[in-house]
Enzyme design. Structure first.
Site, PDB file in Angstrom:
ATOM      1  N   GLY A 231     -32.318 -11.948  17.916  1.00  0.00           N
ATOM      2  CA  GLY A 231     -32.362 -10.547  17.509  1.00  0.00           C
ATOM      3  C   GLY A 231     -31.044  -9.898  17.166  1.00  0.00           C
ATOM      4  N   ASP A 251     -40.395 -15.176  13.877  1.00  0.00           N
ATOM      5  CA  ASP A 251     -39.784 -16.406  14.383  1.00  0.00           C
ATOM      6  C   ASP A 251     -40.869 -17.440  14.643  1.00  0.00           C
ATOM      7  OD1 ASP A 251     -36.793 -17.038  15.364  1.00  0.00           O
ATOM      8  OD2 ASP A 251     -38.208 -18.243  16.520  1.00  0.00           O
ATOM      9  N   CYS A 352     -25.311 -21.888   9.840  1.00  0.00           N
ATOM     10  CA  CYS A 352     -24.090 -22.107  10.618  1.00  0.00           C
ATOM     11  C   CYS A 352     -23.686 -23.577  10.512  1.00  0.00           C
ATOM     12  CB  CYS A 352     -24.271 -21.675  12.068  1.00  0.00           C
ATOM     13  SG  CYS A 352     -25.627 -22.497  12.923  1.00  0.00           S
TER      14      CYS A 352
END
Length: 454
Positions: A231, A251, A352
């Protein structure tokens, strides 16, 4: 003793010279000065020669290596090999190829830093040897602790003053962020202050601010965060929207929804709807979003400092499996967005990971499969996305994407790309979903890195 002998010689020469005493003393002084200067020059030349010899004395080990050298020796050898590869033409050992040097470097990097062979190979393909070493060493160190001010409840200046009063040492992150603070020291756990419990800030890596800044959601818009737990980015979006409009926080992992709901409630987010669904099925569930954020599940190759297991466990197969899932999710994100939105629908894709296969290759596929184009992210820093990688050539507009590295920007490795959808129609011959890859067909894609912060 040598200096005494020199003095005796000079005294004899002075006595023999006779005549003007001052002239003799001046001559002796000059001779002594010349000898001192000459000696110092000789010592300096010898020292420089030794240094050059040490730099040039590195020779490749030959024969079977039964005993592994200690870590200090290996690190010294890594530095020597990187130095040779940096100026290979003049520093190479005769008869030794570049491939042999790179092979030795890869072997030593695995031994010293605990990386598997495939991941070292990936790094040496992406970076020069010197930069690969910089990335590896930077990934051994923790990134700075950063927090994001929740502007729904407070302002950064007020938050900073409150934390300073609790003996927290901090500074603003940088000019590019009006909400971030970097924490140096704290007398109390930064995740247990009254301000944190009241939802005045979120502990969040600096790199995870970037996708939301690129998305630039506006009040009153309809926005989808396709992979939203826990979140951090979702609450950032809500703050940027001023708690107005509609924010769908989805999600796939049902176990992560409680933490998502808790974080959004703590930060006073009222415009969000929580949903548990497979992101790939989203266009069939609902669409028409003005903006979509897809912070895709990935191998986590950019956050090794948070999850050291990545360097030993992840490899080419994991990258390929993630790539297949990322392609499917990105096409679904684009299909969930509407081109009829004012200024065109916006989709931001981020990971990432630093792997090209998970970043530029995925976006390049989307450019060919949907009516979208890459636009500038609006981020004032970062390395341009790659348009060439080994034998691959990507769309020239991928230079608008941005890469972030721990050794360059002192933040987690990250990739951000911003796409604008200009038509809801599919290009001729485009498929609804990409065909499964061989790697993906053998096994389900791995879950995202556990340490990935959102």
């Amino acid at each position: 003793e040598d200096e005494d002998e020199d003095d005796d010689d000079e005294e004899e020469e002075e006595a023999e010279s006779g005549g003007d005493e001052s002239g003799g003393e001046e001559l002796a002084f000059e001779r002594k000065a010349r000898k001192t200067v000459a000696r110092m020059e000789a010592e300096a030349a010898e020292q420089a020669s030794e240094q050059r010899g040490a730099a040039a004395s590195f020779t490749m080990p030959t024969g079977p290596r039964e005993e592994m050298p200690d870590i200090g020796t290996l690190k010294s050898r890594i530095a020597d090999v990187v130095d040779v590869l940096g100026d290979f033409a003049s520093k190479r050992q005769e008869g030794v190829t570049r491939v042999e040097y790179v092979s030795l470097l890869a072997e030593d990097l695995q031994q010293v830093y605990g990386y598997n062979g495939e991941l070292v190979e990936l790094l040496l393909q992406l970076f020069s040897p010197a930069e690969a070493l910089e990335f590896i060493e930077a990934s051994e160190k923790p990134r700075p602790v950063t927090i994001r001010t929740n502007t729904l409840k407070t302002r950064r200046r007020e938050l900073a003053q409150a934390l300073i009063s609790r003996n927290v040492s901090l500074d603003p992150i940088s000019k590019w962020s009006s909400e971030g603070l970097q924490i140096y020291e704290s007398a109390v756990p930064i995740g247990a202050t009254p301000e944190y419990l009241a939802g005045h800030y979120m502990i969040q890596s600096a790199s995870s601010f970037l996708p939301v800044l690129a998305l630039d959601p506006q009040p009153g818009q309809r926005v989808l965060d396709m992979a939203s737990a826990p979140g951090g980015k979702t609450s950032h979006i809500a703050a940027r929207m001023g708690n107005s409009g509609t924010l769908v926080a989805n999600d796939f992992n049902k176990q992560r929804l409680p933490s998502l709901a808790s974080n959004l409630a703590r930060q006073g987010v009222r415009c969000a709807i929580l949903l548990h669904a497979d992101g790939r099925e989203f266009p069939r569930l609902m669409g028409g979003f003005d903006r979509v954020l897809l912070d895709a599940p990935c191998t986590g190759l950019g956050v090794i400092s948070k999850d050291p297991a990545v360097k030993a466990e992840k490899g080419f197969t994991d990258v390929q499996r993630c790539q297949q899932l990322q392609k499917e999710l990105l096409l679904a994100a684009i299909d969930s967005c509407t081109a009829n939105s004012a200024g065109g629908g916006i989709v931001v894709y981020s990971t990432c990971s630093i792997a090209v296969e998970e970043n530029e290759a995925v976006v390049d596929y989307a450019l060919a499969s949907r009516n979208v184009k890459l636009v500038d992210t609006g981020l004032p820093f970062g390395v341009e996305g790659l348009t060439r990688y080994r034998s691959k050539r990507f769309h020239a507009s991928l230079k608008h994407a941005r890469r972030f590295y721990p050794h360059t920007h002192n933040m987690d490795g990250f990739f951000v790309a911003k796409l604008r959808k200009f038509s809801n129609d599919l290009p001729p011959g485009a498929q609804q979903q990409p065909p499964p890859s061989k790697a993906a067909s053998k096994k389900k894609p791995p879950p995202p890195s556990k340490k990935r912060q959102k």
